[in-house]
Scaffold this motif. Structure first.
Motif, mmCIF file in Angstrom:
data_model
loop_
_atom_site.group_PDB
_atom_site.id
_atom_site.type_symbol
_atom_site.label_atom_id
_atom_site.label_comp_id
_atom_site.label_asym_id
_atom_site.label_seq_id
_atom_site.Cartn_x
_atom_site.Cartn_y
_atom_site.Cartn_z
ATOM 1 N N ASN A 41 31.666 32.893 84.475
ATOM 2 C CA ASN A 41 32.773 33.481 85.230
ATOM 3 C C ASN A 41 32.930 34.974 84.975
ATOM 4 O OD1 ASN A 41 33.622 31.125 86.603
ATOM 5 N ND2 ASN A 41 34.668 30.383 84.785
ATOM 6 N N ASN A 42 32.206 35.520 83.979
ATOM 7 C CA ASN A 42 32.168 36.966 83.738
ATOM 8 C C ASN A 42 30.922 37.609 84.336
ATOM 9 O OD1 ASN A 42 34.519 36.923 82.196
ATOM 10 N ND2 ASN A 42 33.428 36.612 80.265
ATOM 11 N N SER A 43 30.088 36.786 84.963
ATOM 12 C CA SER A 43 28.770 37.262 85.381
ATOM 13 C C SER A 43 28.687 37.536 86.878
ATOM 14 C CB SER A 43 27.695 36.224 85.009
ATOM 15 O OG SER A 43 27.711 35.967 83.617
ATOM 16 N N ASP A 44 27.811 38.463 87.218
ATOM 17 C CA ASP A 44 27.466 38.716 88.615
ATOM 18 C C ASP A 44 26.245 37.852 88.920
ATOM 19 O OD1 ASP A 44 25.951 39.969 90.886
ATOM 20 O OD2 ASP A 44 27.631 41.386 90.833
ATOM 21 N N MET A 45 26.446 36.831 89.732
ATOM 22 C CA MET A 45 25.379 35.865 89.973
ATOM 23 C C MET A 45 24.156 36.492 90.632
ATOM 24 S SD MET A 45 26.269 32.999 88.658
ATOM 25 C CE MET A 45 26.974 34.002 87.349
ATOM 26 N N ASN A 46 24.372 37.466 91.496
ATOM 27 C CA ASN A 46 23.237 38.124 92.132
ATOM 28 C C ASN A 46 22.355 38.817 91.104
ATOM 29 O OD1 ASN A 46 23.930 37.303 94.663
ATOM 30 N ND2 ASN A 46 24.729 39.283 95.351
ATOM 31 N N GLU A 47 22.990 39.460 90.119
ATOM 32 C CA GLU A 47 22.225 40.163 89.098
ATOM 33 C C GLU A 47 21.417 39.188 88.244
ATOM 34 O OE1 GLU A 47 21.756 43.485 88.332
ATOM 35 O OE2 GLU A 47 22.684 43.822 90.281
ATOM 36 N N LYS A 74 25.796 50.074 85.622
ATOM 37 C CA LYS A 74 25.922 50.508 84.239
ATOM 38 C C LYS A 74 27.078 49.795 83.552
ATOM 39 C CE LYS A 74 26.328 54.663 81.377
ATOM 40 N NZ LYS A 74 26.465 56.153 81.389
ATOM 41 N N GLU A 75 28.190 49.656 84.246
ATOM 42 C CA GLU A 75 29.362 48.988 83.676
ATOM 43 C C GLU A 75 29.092 47.504 83.438
ATOM 44 O OE1 GLU A 75 32.533 49.759 86.379
ATOM 45 O OE2 GLU A 75 32.921 51.791 85.598
ATOM 46 N N TYR A 76 28.398 46.899 84.403
ATOM 47 C CA TYR A 76 28.121 45.464 84.256
ATOM 48 C C TYR A 76 27.221 45.202 83.054
ATOM 49 C CZ TYR A 76 26.327 40.784 85.052
ATOM 50 O OH TYR A 76 25.967 39.469 84.877
ATOM 51 N N TYR A 77 26.154 45.981 82.906
ATOM 52 C CA TYR A 77 25.217 45.743 81.804
ATOM 53 C C TYR A 77 25.737 46.257 80.458
ATOM 54 C CZ TYR A 77 21.759 43.775 84.888
ATOM 55 O OH TYR A 77 21.108 42.937 85.770
ATOM 56 N N SER A 78 26.918 46.890 80.485
ATOM 57 C CA SER A 78 27.564 47.247 79.215
ATOM 58 C C SER A 78 28.326 46.055 78.643
ATOM 59 C CB SER A 78 28.524 48.425 79.417
ATOM 60 O OG SER A 78 29.660 48.030 80.196
ATOM 61 N N ILE A 79 28.516 45.004 79.447
ATOM 62 C CA ILE A 79 29.147 43.779 78.955
ATOM 63 C C ILE A 79 28.183 43.115 77.983
ATOM 64 C CG2 ILE A 79 30.054 41.498 79.583
ATOM 65 C CD1 ILE A 79 30.637 42.611 82.366
ATOM 66 N N PRO A 80 28.625 42.777 76.773
ATOM 67 C CA PRO A 80 27.710 42.138 75.801
ATOM 68 C C PRO A 80 27.132 40.839 76.362
ATOM 69 C CG PRO A 80 29.766 42.796 74.753
ATOM 70 C CD PRO A 80 29.972 42.975 76.228
ATOM 71 N N ARG A 124 28.320 37.227 78.988
ATOM 72 C CA ARG A 124 27.816 37.017 80.340
ATOM 73 C C ARG A 124 26.505 36.241 80.272
ATOM 74 N NH1 ARG A 124 23.607 40.760 81.076
ATOM 75 N NH2 ARG A 124 23.735 42.586 79.712
ATOM 76 N N LEU A 125 26.113 35.678 81.396
ATOM 77 C CA LEU A 125 24.854 34.939 81.444
ATOM 78 C C LEU A 125 23.676 35.890 81.575
ATOM 79 C CD1 LEU A 125 25.684 31.964 83.862
ATOM 80 C CD2 LEU A 125 25.771 31.982 81.368
ATOM 81 N N THR A 126 22.557 35.484 81.002
ATOM 82 C CA THR A 126 21.307 36.218 81.156
ATOM 83 C C THR A 126 20.270 35.268 81.740
ATOM 84 O OG1 THR A 126 20.433 35.632 78.980
ATOM 85 C CG2 THR A 126 21.898 37.553 79.098
ATOM 86 N N LYS A 127 19.079 35.771 82.000
ATOM 87 C CA LYS A 127 18.041 34.917 82.563
ATOM 88 C C LYS A 127 17.673 33.780 81.624
ATOM 89 C CE LYS A 127 14.098 37.798 81.095
ATOM 90 N NZ LYS A 127 12.926 38.578 81.581
ATOM 91 N N HIS A 128 17.908 33.982 80.323
ATOM 92 C CA HIS A 128 17.654 32.918 79.342
ATOM 93 C C HIS A 128 18.536 31.706 79.626
ATOM 94 C CE1 HIS A 128 16.794 30.990 75.486
ATOM 95 N NE2 HIS A 128 18.093 30.916 75.245
ATOM 96 N N ASP A 129 19.726 31.958 80.149
ATOM 97 C CA ASP A 129 20.685 30.880 80.401
ATOM 98 C C ASP A 129 20.398 30.094 81.674
ATOM 99 O OD1 ASP A 129 22.588 31.391 78.179
ATOM 100 O OD2 ASP A 129 22.831 33.309 79.204
#
Length: 305
Positions: A144-150, A195-201, A205-210
């Motif tokens: 819910n903190n993630s940008d799904m497109n990214e 830049k702001e989105y990828y500053s979120i730890p 947020r979800l990463t491709k690992h997730d």
């Protein structure tokens, strides 16, 4: 004769629908699906969960979904052939199946936006039910903190580059054209917003690992349609996985005991779809037998808290 139809909406595929469409199309084009249904008496399991949750807070309750994931993990330990990936070359009629020790469950979940996202629940073979509950809650929080497109674009790009390394040049070119040109261009963040989105730890947020490919997919269809009284007859297997499991909704049902006496209870339909290139019905039987044992002795799940 061509009909004159009025279009009320024309929506181009976003990155999520592109990925789902591509993966499911590959599934049905390449995998000979076989499916069986299993409708155990879940009356005892339902009662045991009520006992476990009697004094629990909303955050510490063990949901039916969590309990079923833990039960399915026990089934996979008894039947590791379902937790595997297949490689098959139809032209040469050559193939192999790799049985995997880690149980990484791909599980679709609905986000607060209404979007569907499949997350990879890693190392579920090592987790208690409480740890599973917390893992699912944490995935939902980060989603819910993630940008799904990214997130999905990261996975798509990684898959494309992997394909390029494997010599799939035509596929790579087509994907780049499809995602980077015209009305079908995938929209991702740029500039300050990126830049702001990828500053979120990454812990928030979800990463491709997730959302990378798991070893098996488990879909809780009953959580999407709680009043559903039917049974899922078939669901797609996502390659290279060899099995997908669908959990239905908990339903009222009539059962007979060993003496033939009828009683009202709860049934929980399950669907097990498997790749017939890798598995026969006999290979699936140990999984069903293990689940049957657990449903008949549901008190054992208290040992997994």
């Amino acid at each position: 004769m061509k009909q004159n139809l009025t279009t009320v909406k024309n929506e181009h595929f976003g990155i999520a629908r592109k990925i789902v469409s591509n993966m499911t199309a590959e599934s049905w084009e390449t995998i000979p699906h076989t499916a069986v249904t299993f409708e155990p008496d879940a009356t005892g399991l339902y009662q045991v969960l009520k006992e476990i949750n009697a004094d629990a807070s909303p955050e510490t309750k063990i949901s039916l979904n969590t309990a079923m994931l833990r039960i399915i993990v026990e089934g996979l330990k008894a039947c590791p052939a379902l937790n595997a990936h297949i490689e098959f070359n139809r032209s040469l009629v050559r193939g192999n199946v790799k049985t995997i020790e880690e149980i990484n469950i791909s599980m679709p979940m609905v986000l607060k936006t209404g979007e569907m996202m499949t997350v990879n629940l890693h190392d579920m073979h090592k987790k208690s039910m409480s740890q599973m509950r917390d893992k699912i809650a944490d995935c939902a929080r980060r989603a819910n903190n993630s940008d799904m497109n990214e997130v999905m674009f990261e996975v798509s790009l990684d898959n494309t580059l992997t394909g390029l390394k494997q010599g799939k040049i035509k596929q790579t070119i087509c994907r780049l054209i499809g995602s980077k040109t015209g009305k079908h261009k995938v929209k991702t963040l740029s500039g300050k917003a990126k830049k702001e989105y990828y500053s979120i730890p990454e812990t928030d947020r979800l990463t491709k690992h997730d959302i990378e490919q798991g070893t098996i997919t488990v879909s809780n269809l009953g959580s999407v349609c709680r009043n559903w009284s039917g049974v899922c007859t078939l669901l797609e297997i996502i390659p290279p996985q060899v099995c997908a499991i669908g959990i239905g909704s908990l339903q009222n049902a009539a059962f007979a005991d060993d003496n033939g006496n009828l009683y009202a209870g709860k049934k929980l339909p399950l669907t097990i779809a498997f790749d017939h290139r890798a598995l026969d019905m006999g290979d699936v039987t140990p999984f069903i037998d293990k689940l049957d044992e657990i449903f008949k002795n549901p008190q054992m799940i208290k040992e997994w808290l």
